[in-house]
Scaffold this active site. Sequence first.
Site, PDB file in Angstrom:
ATOM      1  N   ASP A  10      -6.104  -4.269   7.912  1.00 29.92           N
ATOM      2  CA  ASP A  10      -7.546  -4.455   7.817  1.00 29.92           C
ATOM      3  C   ASP A  10      -8.299  -3.344   8.540  1.00 29.92           C
ATOM      4  O   ASP A  10      -7.723  -2.610   9.316  1.00 29.92           O
ATOM      5  CB  ASP A  10      -7.939  -5.785   8.474  1.00 29.92           C
ATOM      6  CG  ASP A  10      -7.731  -6.948   7.522  1.00 29.92           C
ATOM      7  OD1 ASP A  10      -8.210  -6.853   6.380  1.00 29.92           O
ATOM      8  OD2 ASP A  10      -7.097  -7.932   7.935  1.00 29.92           O
TER       9      ASP A  10
ATOM     10  N   LYS B 186       0.834  -1.218   0.000  1.00 31.30           N
ATOM     11  CA  LYS B 186       0.000   0.000   0.000  1.00 31.30           C
ATOM     12  C   LYS B 186       0.863   1.261   0.000  1.00 31.30           C
ATOM     13  O   LYS B 186       0.691   2.127  -0.848  1.00 31.30           O
ATOM     14  CB  LYS B 186      -0.903   0.043   1.256  1.00 31.30           C
ATOM     15  CG  LYS B 186      -1.889  -1.093   1.353  1.00 31.30           C
ATOM     16  CD  LYS B 186      -2.708  -1.008   2.623  1.00 31.30           C
ATOM     17  CE  LYS B 186      -1.894  -1.243   3.886  1.00 31.30           C
ATOM     18  NZ  LYS B 186      -1.355  -2.590   4.026  1.00 31.30           N
TER      19      LYS B 186
HETATM   20  N1  LIG Z   1       5.359  -3.944  -7.049  1.00 35.31           N
HETATM   21  C1  LIG Z   1       6.311  -4.278  -6.169  1.00 35.31           C
HETATM   22  N2  LIG Z   1       7.414  -4.920  -6.583  1.00 35.31           N
HETATM   23  C2  LIG Z   1       8.384  -5.268  -5.709  1.00 35.31           C
HETATM   24  N3  LIG Z   1       8.337  -5.025  -4.403  1.00 35.31           N
HETATM   25  C3  LIG Z   1       7.263  -4.381  -3.928  1.00 35.31           C
HETATM   26  C4  LIG Z   1       6.208  -3.962  -4.771  1.00 35.31           C
HETATM   27  N4  LIG Z   1       5.273  -3.330  -4.010  1.00 35.31           N
HETATM   28  C5  LIG Z   1       5.749  -3.345  -2.748  1.00 35.31           C
HETATM   29  N5  LIG Z   1       6.928  -3.985  -2.679  1.00 35.31           N
HETATM   30  C6  LIG Z   1       7.718  -4.238  -1.465  1.00 35.31           C
HETATM   31  O1  LIG Z   1       6.883  -4.851  -0.506  1.00 35.31           O
HETATM   32  C7  LIG Z   1       7.237  -4.428   0.787  1.00 35.31           C
HETATM   33  C8  LIG Z   1       6.001  -3.971   1.547  1.00 35.31           C
HETATM   34  O2  LIG Z   1       5.486  -2.808   0.925  1.00 35.31           O
HETATM   35  P1  LIG Z   1       4.750  -1.670   1.692  1.00 35.31           P
HETATM   36  O3  LIG Z   1       5.510  -1.230   2.891  1.00 35.31           O
HETATM   37  O4  LIG Z   1       4.390  -0.646   0.691  1.00 35.31           O
HETATM   38  O5  LIG Z   1       3.457  -2.459   2.163  1.00 35.31           O
HETATM   39  P2  LIG Z   1       2.254  -1.944   3.034  1.00 35.31           P
HETATM   40  O6  LIG Z   1       1.039  -2.586   2.492  1.00 35.31           O
HETATM   41  O7  LIG Z   1       2.261  -0.478   3.119  1.00 35.31           O
HETATM   42  O8  LIG Z   1       2.626  -2.570   4.431  1.00 35.31           O
HETATM   43  P3  LIG Z   1       1.982  -2.237   5.834  1.00 35.31           P
HETATM   44  O9  LIG Z   1       0.661  -2.908   5.829  1.00 35.31           O
HETATM   45  O10 LIG Z   1       2.950  -2.865   6.778  1.00 35.31           O
HETATM   46  O11 LIG Z   1       1.917  -0.773   5.940  1.00 35.31           O
HETATM   47  C9  LIG Z   1       8.243  -3.319   0.649  1.00 35.31           C
HETATM   48  O12 LIG Z   1       9.509  -3.795   1.001  1.00 35.31           O
HETATM   49  C10 LIG Z   1       8.209  -2.956  -0.816  1.00 35.31           C
HETATM   50  O13 LIG Z   1       9.478  -2.637  -1.281  1.00 35.31           O
HETATM   51 MG   LIG Z   2       2.282   0.803   4.877  1.00 37.64          MG
END
Ligand SMILES: Nc1ncnc2c1ncn2[C@@H]1O[C@H](COP(=O)(O)OP(=O)(O)OP(=O)(O)O)[C@@H](O)[C@H]1O
Ligand SMILES: [Mg+2]
Lengths: 254, 393
Positions: free
Chosen positions: A129, A16
Site C-alpha cells: 500500500d 505485482k
Molecule cells: N497469474 C499468476 N498465476 C499464478 N501465480 C501467480 C500469478 N501471479 C503471481 N503469482 C504468484 O504469486 C506469488 C506472489 O507474486 P509476487 O511476488 O509477484 O507478488 P507481489 O505483489 O510482488 O508481492 P509483494 O507485495 O510481496 O512484493 C508468487 O509466488 C507468484 O509466483
Molecule cells: Mg513484489
Amino acid sequence: MDTIKIAIYGKGGIGKSTTVANLAVAFAEQGLKVMQIGCDPKADSTIYLHQGQPIPSVLDLIRNKGNDFALNDMVTEGYNGVLCVEAGGPTPGQGCAGRGIIAALDKLAEKGAYEQYKPQVILYDVLGDVVCGGFAMPMRDGHADWIFIVTSGENMAIHAAANIATAVQNFQSRGYAKLGGLIVNRRNVAREMEKVEELAEDIHSRIVGVLPHSPLIQEAEEQKATLMEAFPKSDMADCYRQLAGQILAVCREE
Amino acid sequence: MNQASRLLSTYTADVSGVCSALYELGGLTVMHDASGCNSTYNTHDEPRWYDRPSMVYISALKEIDAIFGGDDKLIRDIVETARQLQPRFIAIAGSPIPMLIGTDFSAVAGVIEQQTGIPTLGLATNGMHDYLSGISMALCALARRFCHTPVATVGSHQPSVNILGATPLDFSITGNIEALCQAFQSNGYEINSCWAMNSDLDQLANASAAQINVVVSSSGLALAQWLKAQYGTPYFVGIPWGKQGAEAYFHALKQTLTSGQDGCFYTGIASQSSGKQVLIIGEAVNASSVKAALLLQKGWGNIQVACPFVENTSLLDAQDIALQDEKQLRQLMEQADVVIADPLYRRFRKNDKAQIFVDWPHEAYSGRIYRQQIPVLVCEHFDLWQKGWLKVK
Ligand SMILES: Nc1ncnc2c1ncn2[C@@H]1O[C@H](COP(=O)(O)OP(=O)(O)OP(=O)(O)O)[C@@H](O)[C@H]1O
Ligand SMILES: [Mg+2]
Ligand code: SF4
C-alpha cells in the site's frame, strides 16, 4: 517517442513483481528499451530477470560506498536487455523504508540513469500500500506518469486497490501520476470479474487486462526465470503480450 | 494563525535539557541526531562548554542511517567510545529523526549496557518538547538507576536537603546556585546534593540521606515525587528570592520539615487586584518565586505570572497563566505597568513610555546574549536588583 513511465501498485503478494517482470520482457520483445525499478526493501522485483541472482541495491551501494560508485553498479542488464534496478531498503522492523525509496530514486536520477540509458519504458514496482510519503515517490512529478493497480477478486485486494486509487485521486492537484486502470491477476474466487468491475466503476477507472492464474508461473520460478523466458510460446505469455499492448495504448492515448 | 510565532523566539528543547542536566556527572551523553542539536547545544545552551570538559557527543546520524535504522552503527560507535573514555554512565537522547523512525532508545541502551557493562540510560527525547521535560527525564532516569537506600551516617545533626532541578538553563552560571546553597547553609541546612550543578554522581546517588527535597524548577518535580515514593522524603517547592521572601521561605520550609507534609513557598501568598499591574514571564517555579518575593514587600499587589511552557504548568498558582500563543501574550503585555521578562520579550512592549520593562534574561531563551545581565536573586541580592529597576525603562 516520450518515455513511458508506469508505476504498479497493489496489495502485498497480489502478483505485482511477477506481472511487472513479465511485462518488461513483453515490452522488450517489441524492441523497446525497458528499465524495471523495484521500489521495495525486499529487492526481489527483478530477480527472475537475472537467473535468481541478487543484484546490489541502490541503498546497499550508498550505505557501503557513500557516493563512490558508478551508474552501472546500480543498473544490471537482465534477460532480453531489460535494465534492472533494485532500490533496496532496511531489514524489516528498522529504519524508514519510505525515505529509502526517495533516496534511491534521487540517487538514480542524480547519477544520470535516465539520460545515460535512455529507457523508453520505465516500470516502477512498488511495495504494498501507499503507507507514507516514500511509497508515493514513484507517482510524483518526474517519475511515473501512469499508475496501474494489480488486483484480484479477493476482498482484501479490492480494498487495497480502492485505497491506492483514493491516494492517486488526492494527489491530482499536485500533478502526480494518473490512474491508467486495473490489471486483474486472477485468483479464481467467486464473482471475481464482477467484483473487480464494480471496483472499476467505483473508482471511475477501467480494467485494462486480465491475467489468468497459471501454474506455469511457479514452474518458471523453479527455473529461476520469468514465464516469458521459460515458456515464451505459452498462452500465458500471450496474455502478458496482450496486456503490454493494452497498457501502451492507454499511455499513448493522451 | 494564532499558533504562529511572529516575534517570539523558542525555548531550548528537551535534548539540550538532558545534556545540561548530565553535564557535570562524568557520563558520556550522546545526542542521536544529524548535528543540529549539537551546535545548538554547545553554542547556545551550554555556558560551561568552554571552561569545563564534558563527554557530550553527537551520533552524526546520516540519511542512510535513518533509512536503515542505523542502530547497529549507533551501538558500535558508542561502545567503542565508551571503552576508550570509561564514563560513569552512558546516556542516549533522541531528536526528531529517531522519533519518526521509531528508534527504541531503551532497547538500544540495554544492548550497549550488555556490551560495555556501563549503566546506560535510553532517553526518548524528540526535540519537540521543552528543555524542562528533558531535564526531568534525565534526572529521574539517573535517580532510578543510581539512588540507593540510605547508609547510616554519623555526624551532623543539621537537616540536609537535596536541591532538585538546578541547571544553567534556568539559573545560568552567574552565581545563583552558589548563593542558593549558601542561603540554605546559613539557615541551618546542609546541602546533601544538588541536581545537577556542583554535585558529583556519588552525592546524587546518596539523595535518600536528605531530610527534605527542594524543587527549584518544574524540572525537579517528578524527581521529588519519585524520591518521596521511594524514601518518603517530603518536598518543598520554590526559591528563596528576596530578603523578605527568604524569611517566609525558610519559615515554611521548616514547617514542611517538621510536619512531613509537602509544601510550596508561593502558593497562598495571594495577589490583589489593586495597584500596579505586574507581569512576570518565566518558568513556573522561578517566576512564581519572584512574584512571592514582591508580594511580601509593601506596595506590590497585582502580580501575574505567565509561563511559556504549556507542558510544565502544574506548579503554577491558579491565578497565573500558561501562555498559549503570541496574541494572548500581547494582550497581557498591553495591560501591564511593569513587565519582568527576558529582554527578547521587549519586542512586545507597548509604545507607552510609562511601562517599565525589567530585563530578566533567561539562558534557556536568549542563551548567552544577555548572560552578563543575569541577576543573582537569592535573599537580599534580589532587593539590590530591584533597586536598579526604576533606572531602566
Ligand atoms: N497469474 C499468476 N498465476 C499464478 N501465480 C501467480 C500469478 N501471479 C503471481 N503469482 C504468484 O504469486 C506469488 C506472489 O507474486 P509476487 O511476488 O509477484 O507478488 P507481489 O505483489 O510482488 O508481492 P509483494 O507485495 O510481496 O512484493 C508468487 O509466488 C507468484 O509466483
Ligand atoms: Mg513484489
Ligand atoms: S511509515 Fe514511511 S516514513 Fe514513516 S518510518 Fe515507515 S517507511 Fe518511513
